[in-house]
Design an enzyme around this catalytic site. Sequence first.
Site, short mmCIF file in Angstrom:
data_model
loop_
_atom_site.label_atom_id
_atom_site.label_comp_id
_atom_site.label_asym_id
_atom_site.label_seq_id
_atom_site.Cartn_x
_atom_site.Cartn_y
_atom_site.Cartn_z
N GLU A 254 0.89 -1.17 0.00
CA GLU A 254 0.00 0.00 0.00
C GLU A 254 0.92 1.21 0.00
O GLU A 254 1.63 1.44 0.97
CB GLU A 254 -0.87 0.02 1.26
N CYS A 293 -2.96 8.71 3.31
CA CYS A 293 -2.79 8.15 1.97
C CYS A 293 -4.03 8.37 1.12
O CYS A 293 -3.96 8.38 -0.10
CB CYS A 293 -2.47 6.67 2.07
#
Length: 515
Positions: A254, A293
Amino acid sequence: MITIQSYVNGEFASGGEQVPLLNPATEETVAVACCGVDAAAALRFARERGIPALQSLTFAQRAELLARMAAVIHEHRDALIDASVSNNGATRSGAKFDIDGASGALAAYAEIGKQLGERGILCDGEGVGLGRGARLFGAHAWFSRPGVAVFINAFNFPAWGFAEKAAAAILAGMPVISKPATATALTAGRLAEILVQSAVLPPGAFSQVLGPVTELLNLLGPQDQVAFTGSSETAAKIRGNQNLVRNAVRVNIEADSLNAAVVDPLLDVSSPLYQVLLRDLVREMTEKTGQKCTATRRVLVAEPLLEKLVEDLKDRIGSLKVGNPANAVVELGPLATADQRRDVVAGIERLKSSCQHVHGEARPGELVDVPVGKGFFVGPHLFVARAEKALSAVHAGEVFGPVCTLIPYDGNAASAGRLVASGGGCLVSEVYADDRGFMQQAATLIAPYCGRVVLVDSKSEGFTLPPGMVLPQLVHGGPGRAGGGEELGGMRGLQHYLHRTAFQGSRAAVERLLS
Ligand code: NAP
């Protein structure tokens, strides 16, 4: 001075390099992390004690462990929030996002495990007849893997980053070894103490390593798993680790993301939808000081709406109180580290070189409760990118701070699709539209470039959730730049930590095995 230690071999480990952990608002040392462990011993303990302890349990029993983890995190919520405020520079609300996100993800997977019941094997769909006769039969099933799940987490979500991975891994029967980012390890260290003191997990099911993990990665084998969250530079190093490659160790990544909001060109600025758009954009720019994020980095807006949107955003972000998040009036805290500030300032300079800089100052003039000259602060910045060169600067990389760029476009869904695609892969993007045709077209075009697409119209006012909120029921991850990984998504997240085997034989033999 508070000391944070690794938890390996069933005990807290002192020794190793002592790394000071700072308060990013004041630059005072708030704790010391003892970094460095015997990786081989830590792994052996997790294998020898953690694997049998978890794999002797059913899904429902492991779900019970998750429910207890969620409960103790919630019970110690205030202490964890305090740790996040003092070492992450998060405001109380930003800290809650991390801590409540952690207990929420664990509770959601506890519910999934409860539904799976007193079983240790999961059937994967219906079986199928093979060949011409009815006797030969095949079926698939999911099994626990006799391996260890190693997590490497980013600095911004020390609690949720661990918990959203641990929920799926522990439910699947894999012990975890977690490695938090060093600079913000105070929350993760506190979390480890809380889990250990409350004895919610069997020995070996949970370990935490502070400091470098290269040695640990070099020891992993084919049944193990790595789940990484962080920058694409570090991701590339992990992907290239020769031991992981040789043993085909499963690696989930990720990474960065240039998330986008696509605005309907006919959006009515007097509509509730416009207010939702403003609320979401300000929140995504400023929550955790833009160090999320899933924060919205690009806003695709038709030229006629641009000026109004810029002015309204400037009004809102210009009045935010910036400073030490220990003071409850503060709405925007510092960045988490000096390195992080250096990177964000470099990113702002890159954007300044070709984009129109419409708002923001490198160091805000008035800071609440901050010693003079201290703290890793950057004010919120807004840019407008029109020319090709400006777009190249925006798409060159994520600026991981309170920075957002508005990109005027011609209002065609196809153009919006091309611009979103230029980001190279997003964790999440949003379409704000009351025009159903535009919504349908834009969402379909951007879908292959996004892990999640949020559809927002006036009807969703009142119940829509901010796009940056990751939900355990839905997949989190994204293609390309975002790392190509996938986490969460209910049962989908669990399956990443299980192994699927196909069985073929007589129908009776296969069904007996999987019953
Ligand atoms: P980072 O510098 O890549 O660090 C991430 C983690 O990797 C830290 O725990 C770090 O440990 C560790 N690490 C560093 N070098 C390593 C190596 N050679 N081998 C193994 N591990 C290593 O990222 P960050 O600055 O913490 O996080 C910011 C980035 O994370 C942003 O780009 C953001 O977009 C991304 N992010 C993505 C998601 C997502 O879900 N996609 C979520 C949050 C953040 P040390 O701290 O000890 O160096």
